[in-house]
Write an enzyme that holds these catalytic residues in place. Structure first.
Site, short mmCIF file in Angstrom:
data_model
loop_
_atom_site.label_atom_id
_atom_site.label_comp_id
_atom_site.label_asym_id
_atom_site.label_seq_id
_atom_site.Cartn_x
_atom_site.Cartn_y
_atom_site.Cartn_z
N ASP A 188 3.42 -3.15 1.73
CA ASP A 188 3.79 -2.62 0.63
C ASP A 188 4.17 -1.35 0.45
O ASP A 188 5.16 -0.70 0.46
CB ASP A 188 3.99 -3.41 -0.99
N TRP A 380 -2.45 -1.23 -0.36
CA TRP A 380 -2.03 -1.07 1.34
C TRP A 380 -3.06 0.11 1.37
O TRP A 380 -2.40 0.60 2.48
CB TRP A 380 -1.42 -1.63 1.46
N GLU A 423 -7.48 -11.51 -1.45
CA GLU A 423 -6.99 -11.09 -0.91
C GLU A 423 -6.35 -10.13 0.09
O GLU A 423 -6.83 -9.71 1.06
CB GLU A 423 -6.08 -10.90 -2.10
#
Length: 452
Positions: A188, A380, A423
């Protein structure tokens, strides 16, 4: 005596490895079972309470080893929400959850007003098309009459997904699919999108009208900024205003980028579809031909010979953009990637920027760790993710680099053993970040354990 000591230490190492693997298997299976939601798996009970597209593909790969019937149901549920034009939405919303419980929710996307949208509430954008390889892997991991029947049902939907991306989304006309939103890349807030995003008019004050769900469950310093989100909202507004149509995007939509991961996945999917075609009685040759054309287009349009890596192309400016990111390594998954690119990508991966090695001392980051914009905590923009590591691992195995594949696999397993099924992870310390019980981390650990 020395020989017995060596033998004893080897045996102890084998026992420790077996204990680690058993521990990881129990953790991964418990995570997936806890996140199962009657016909699909949520990525996380806190941050992501709906069904996400590429998450489900990764989850199915892992479930194939332990719950193959559930793996097929995962994919079947996702593709039941496929649009008439072939797009597979990046989120399928659970209508049982209250309105406003997640942002951006179904009321924000308003997909029901778009032509060809399914009855189920969904988003209007896509994610990397990793579903055909996932379907093939589920069948290969647990072959049966039921898996052949599942492939036969899924095959035309997978073909339609490919047709949508290679047709309607070939905005640049060079044989590659363009993404219309950074979320479509799966990465993202990667720095790969900073340059094209900077051209998107946005004011972060617009976020006062919304309540972000992610920062209620995770440290805001680890997530995209409000300005990032303002631009994300502006892009959805633009695409939604056109009712998610893809005609004339170049003239009306401010973000159009050819992503190395999305297009590598397109090529790999055609190879997977060729294999599936042989099982279901279809012709594999058109898929192989398309895979070759996609690979050629990817090298022509996204290879940077100076940097020695793949980079996104901003279709609006017709320029390669962004710093060195993990995206540049992932076309290694293409089996017919030319040898000069294979060698260069391996050199890039093994450089101090990413640190791939037969024995890795740190996890694989998502951004060149020597870059000035490297942020080890922010989503990210530096952290290590199991799915990108797994995708690179697949590429290393495809190109028969067993030494590097083994090193990356051990790094991924040690990462999760040390911190849990998070995650994502700190790329230096290995500390867990984001959701503490993340489904694709668990699923891909199961696959790495079984396939190592």
């Amino acid at each position: 005596m020395a020989g017995r000591r060596v033998t004893g230490s080897l045996a102890a190492g084998v026992r420790a490895g077996a204990e680690r693997d058993a521990r990881l298997r129990r953790l991964a299976l418990a995570t997936l079972d806890a996140n199962w939601e009657h016909d699909h798996t949520v990525p996380s009970r806190t941050l992501y309470p709906h069904q996400w597209s590429w998450d489900s593909a990764f989850i199915a790969v892992g479930l194939a080893h332990v719950r193959p019937d559930r793996a097929w149901r995962e994919l079947r549920t996702l593709f039941a929400a496929q649009w008439v034009d072939g797009r597979v939405p990046h989120i399928v919303f659970n209508p049982a959850l209250r309105v406003g419980s997640y942002f951006p929710g179904p009321e924000f996307w308003d997909s029901g007003r778009a032509e060809g949208a399914p009855a189920a509430p969904t988003s209007g954008i896509v994610q990397p098309p990793v579903h055909a390889p996932a379907a093939w892997l589920v069948h290969r991991r647990a072959p049966s009459e039921a898996s052949v029947a599942a492939l036969r049902r899924l095959y035309p939907r997978l073909v339609a997904q490919q047709r949508y991306l290679t047709g309607r989304r070939d905005v640049g006309g060079g044989g590659l699919a363009a993404i219309v939103h950074p979320w479509e890349s799966g990465l993202d807030n990667s720095p790969a999108w900073d340059t094209p995003l900077a051209a998107v008019p946005a004011d972060e004050s617009v976020m006062r009208a919304y309540r972000r769900h992610d920062t209620a469950h995770a440290d805001a310093a680890h997530r995209p900024t409000d300005l990032d989100y303002a631009r994300y909202v502006a892009l959805v507004d633009s695409y939604r205003t056109g009712r998610y149509r893809d005609e004339a995007l170049l003239g009306r939509h401010p973000f159009l980028v050819e992503c190395p991961l999305v297009n590598a996945a397109l090529g790999v999917s055609e190879y997977a579809l060729a294999r599936i075609a042989t099982v279901v009685g279809a012709d594999p040759c058109p898929h192989r031909d398309r895979a070759a054309r996609i690979t050629e287009a990817l090298v022509t349009r996204l290879w940077d010979p100076v940097a020695g890596t793949f980079r996104p192309r901003d279709v609006r400016t017709d320029r390669l953009v962004g710093p060195r990111t993990v995206l540049g390594l992932l076309p290694l998954a293409l089996p017919d990637l030319p040898e000069p690119q294979v060698r260069a990508v391996l050199a890039e991966a093994c450089s101090p920027r990413f640190g791939l090695a037969a024995r890795m001392d740190r996890p694989l980051p998502t951004l060149d760790r020597t870059a000035p914009g490297f942020e080890p905590l922010r989503y990210w923009r530096g952290p290590s993710w199991v799915n990108t590591g797994w995708l690179l691992w697949q590429g290393l195995r495809t190109h028969r680099r067993a030494d590097l594949a083994a090193g990356l696999r051990e790094s991924l397993l040690d990462l999760v053993d040390g911190a849990g099924c998070h995650e994502y992870f700190h790329p230096d310390t290995g500390a867990g970040l984001g959701s503490p019980a993340f489904s694709w981390t668990a699923a891909l650990v199961l696959d790495a354990l079984a396939e190592g």
